[in-house]
Design a protein around this motif. Structure first.
Motif, short mmCIF file in Angstrom:
data_model
loop_
_atom_site.label_atom_id
_atom_site.label_comp_id
_atom_site.label_asym_id
_atom_site.label_seq_id
_atom_site.Cartn_x
_atom_site.Cartn_y
_atom_site.Cartn_z
N VAL A 1 0.93 -1.40 0.17
CA VAL A 1 -0.09 -0.04 -0.50
C VAL A 1 0.81 1.12 -0.04
CG1 VAL A 1 -1.78 1.28 1.71
CG2 VAL A 1 -1.94 -0.76 1.26
N PRO A 2 0.39 2.22 -0.78
CA PRO A 2 1.59 3.56 -0.77
C PRO A 2 1.56 4.12 0.28
CG PRO A 2 -0.34 3.35 -2.68
CD PRO A 2 -0.41 1.69 -2.33
N ILE A 3 2.51 4.82 0.29
CA ILE A 3 2.25 5.38 1.37
C ILE A 3 1.86 7.07 1.35
CG2 ILE A 3 3.83 3.90 3.51
CD1 ILE A 3 5.85 5.84 3.37
N PHE A 4 1.41 7.93 2.71
CA PHE A 4 1.44 9.51 1.86
C PHE A 4 2.97 10.13 1.95
CE2 PHE A 4 -0.54 14.09 2.71
CZ PHE A 4 0.09 14.45 1.60
N VAL A 5 3.23 10.63 1.19
CA VAL A 5 4.81 11.20 1.40
C VAL A 5 4.96 12.16 0.46
CG1 VAL A 5 5.90 9.26 0.57
CG2 VAL A 5 7.94 11.30 1.67
N THR A 6 5.61 13.16 0.30
CA THR A 6 6.30 14.53 -1.17
C THR A 6 6.99 14.92 -0.76
OG1 THR A 6 5.37 16.71 -1.60
CG2 THR A 6 4.12 16.38 0.73
N ARG A 7 7.87 15.79 -1.65
CA ARG A 7 9.01 15.89 -2.07
C ARG A 7 8.59 16.91 -1.67
NH1 ARG A 7 10.81 12.94 -5.51
NH2 ARG A 7 9.71 12.34 -6.95
N ASP A 8 8.26 18.17 -1.16
CA ASP A 8 8.02 19.04 -0.09
C ASP A 8 8.39 18.94 1.36
OD1 ASP A 8 6.31 20.35 -2.03
OD2 ASP A 8 4.22 20.59 -1.44
N TRP A 9 8.33 17.89 1.88
CA TRP A 9 8.77 17.29 2.94
C TRP A 9 10.16 17.46 3.02
CZ3 TRP A 9 4.21 13.99 3.97
CH2 TRP A 9 3.27 14.50 4.31
N PHE A 10 11.16 16.89 2.22
CA PHE A 10 12.72 16.41 2.13
C PHE A 10 13.52 17.64 2.39
CE2 PHE A 10 12.56 13.45 -1.99
CZ PHE A 10 11.03 12.74 -1.28
N ALA A 11 13.52 18.98 2.15
CA ALA A 11 14.13 19.82 2.59
C ALA A 11 14.36 19.43 3.84
CB ALA A 11 14.08 21.03 2.42
N GLU A 12 13.26 19.24 4.84
CA GLU A 12 12.93 19.44 6.25
C GLU A 12 13.25 18.55 7.04
OE1 GLU A 12 10.51 20.93 9.78
OE2 GLU A 12 9.67 21.20 7.73
N HIS A 13 13.08 17.46 6.31
CA HIS A 13 13.00 16.06 6.65
C HIS A 13 14.39 14.97 5.49
CE1 HIS A 13 10.43 16.94 9.58
NE2 HIS A 13 9.98 17.43 9.49
N PRO A 14 15.43 15.41 6.12
CA PRO A 14 16.00 15.24 4.98
C PRO A 14 15.69 12.79 4.92
CG PRO A 14 17.46 16.17 5.77
CD PRO A 14 16.06 15.74 7.05
N TYR A 15 16.11 12.58 6.14
CA TYR A 15 16.03 10.76 6.08
C TYR A 15 14.65 10.46 5.12
CZ TYR A 15 11.99 12.59 9.87
OH TYR A 15 11.32 13.09 10.60
#
Lengths: 310, 310
Positions: B189-203
């Motif tokens: 099942v895909p999880i909701f994650v977006t590139r918008d959050w990458f900068a703040e949470h690099p992990y």
């Protein structure tokens, strides 16, 4: 945490109501004439939904309903506990709960599930009913009741009495009733039991001792009363009230979206039912009938206090 | 029980989106032009209260909201599960929940408490928040998420995606995020994650592989938007929508007695807030803006299907 102060009540009750005073009625033991009509107007199911809480708090504040009991496993329990804590004079008991009887809105045990396996269904909720689950283990019942009482105490509720949601602790045999009774003794809190039930369940009378408070009568409306006859039922009940201590077991609520959704699979004890109870017990007619019939309202806390003060 | 069919999707996604295709946008991978504006209009918090369920079902039926996610530990979960089961075409995910953020109405874990000690407070509910409980054990998180997913599957929900109530699984470090991601893989099942959050949470980015669906953007309204500016916020968001796949995270509900009591200690994500979201996304203006801005609505289920059909 235990209600240590209540132990004193138990000791006092034992001293005041010795075995040889068994012939006295409860009213006499409490200092009332033998023919006094004493009534607890008791709203069940507090915490089950917000609509029940809102109606009950309003009815308790009007004084027309003077006692109620709270379901600890239900999601609105924190609202009820907060209200009870900030209204310490109100006569709140615990409505000890072992079933989750609705379809679209459900709750499960307070105890960890491993300690109450016979009480829960495959999804982790309490059973809808016990018709198809006859093997309820009294040890599970004890574990769950203890967890409910401890959560209530931890969240600031000081119960005046214990009673039983859907009468599960009354109607399901001696062993389960004796768990209920034993926890009442241990916490020094009277349990709701009435002589009206002795004939059908003889183990009630044989389990009780002279120190136990036993109400004389109880009245509750049943599904065969039509909406049109609702007020008639209560009028007749008040006009025919017997001497002694009676508890009216009622179910108040507001007939709103939440309560309609909660009860939409069946009308019994549903939103309209609870609104009718709320309407009757908030009415001026109810107050007038109490006066006319010389009924004195009494609470569980007053029963214990009156006993302790003698 | 596992969603075996979803394994096929994972395998297909892996085949379709190989590492060397990383330069393609998600829209392109799905067969849309690079500059297509694809939007998921997603209602959170289904099952939290009846007022949220009622508003969400209405919004899903109108088609203005096209995706939603369900909170398994909440008391109205059976109503949501029943709806999901009888509306198999609707794009329901699981809104995986590890907190019980309100004061008067609360819930606890689905897993047995011994398996999730760091998630529960002294009364057995989930913590209100994690500010004062930093030692959340990722093993507890895994136990609880697994219990929620298993209860949902057992009660007939076939989730199109997993997301995270209050972003707890996103914002609290690599270990917790990797539990979330691992369960997504395990259940297919895909999880909701977006590139918008990458900068703040690099992990986030470093944990994700080429097989994982990653949305381009997300938009959600925040407490600093006044009631008067509510519609303006969404108008601007739609007019400034970027190419790619965006999820609008919204919170619909009916401003009734239940929801007002539920949220009475603070206005954020409260009854009036949810009524405003409901009002905007049910409006003809919203539909008109979608057309005007040439926005195509897309669901999580369509994302997976489009990938599988290539």
């Amino acid at each position: 945490m235990k209600l240590q102060s209540h132990w004193i009540c138990v000791v006092l009750l034992t001293a005041i109501f010795p075995v040889n005073a068994a012939a006295q009625t409860l009213a006499e033991k409490l200092g009332y004439p033998k023919d006094a009509k004493l009534l607890i107007v008791h709203a069940d199911d507090v915490a089950e939904t917000h609509a029940v809480n809102a109606a009950t708090f309003q009815a308790l504040e009007s004084g027309a309903v003077n006692s109620a009991s709270i379901m600890v496993p239900c999601p609105w329990f924190p609202e009820a506990a907060d209200y009870a804590k900030s209204h310490p004079g109100v006569d709140f008991g615990l409505h000890l709960t072992l079933t989750s009887e609705r379809v679209y809105y459900r709750w499960g045990p307070v105890a960890v599930r491993e300690k109450v396996p016979s009480l829960v269904d495959g999804n982790g909720y309490f059973h809808h009913d016990w018709d198809h689950h006859p093997r309820i283990d009294p040890r599970d019942v004890e574990n769950e009741l203890r967890a409910q009482i401890e959560r209530a105490l931890a969240m600031g509720v000081r119960p005046s009495h214990f009673d039983s949601h859907q009468y599960r602790l009354i109607e399901n045999g001696k062993e389960i009733f004796q768990v209920f009774l034993r926890l009442g003794h241990e916490y020094g809190v009277p349990i709701f039991v009435t002589r009206d039930w002795f004939a059908e369940h003889p183990y009630l009378e044989s389990s009780l001792g002279p120190q136990d408070l036993v109400l004389d009568h109880t009245v509750t409306i049943s599904p065969d009363v039509t909406a049109e006859k609702w007020a008639d039922f209560y009028r007749d009940a008040l006009k025919n009230l017997q001497p002694g201590v009676t508890e009216f077991v009622i179910h108040v609520g507001l007939d709103d979206e939440e309560l309609r959704a909660f009860s939409r699979e069946r009308a019994t004890w549903g939103a309209a039912w609870r609104q009718r109870d709320f309407g009757f017990f908030m009415s001026s007619e109810f107050r007038r009938l109490l006066e006319e019939q010389r009924v004195k309202l009494i609470t569980w806390r007053e029963l214990a206090k009156a006993a302790a003060s003698r």
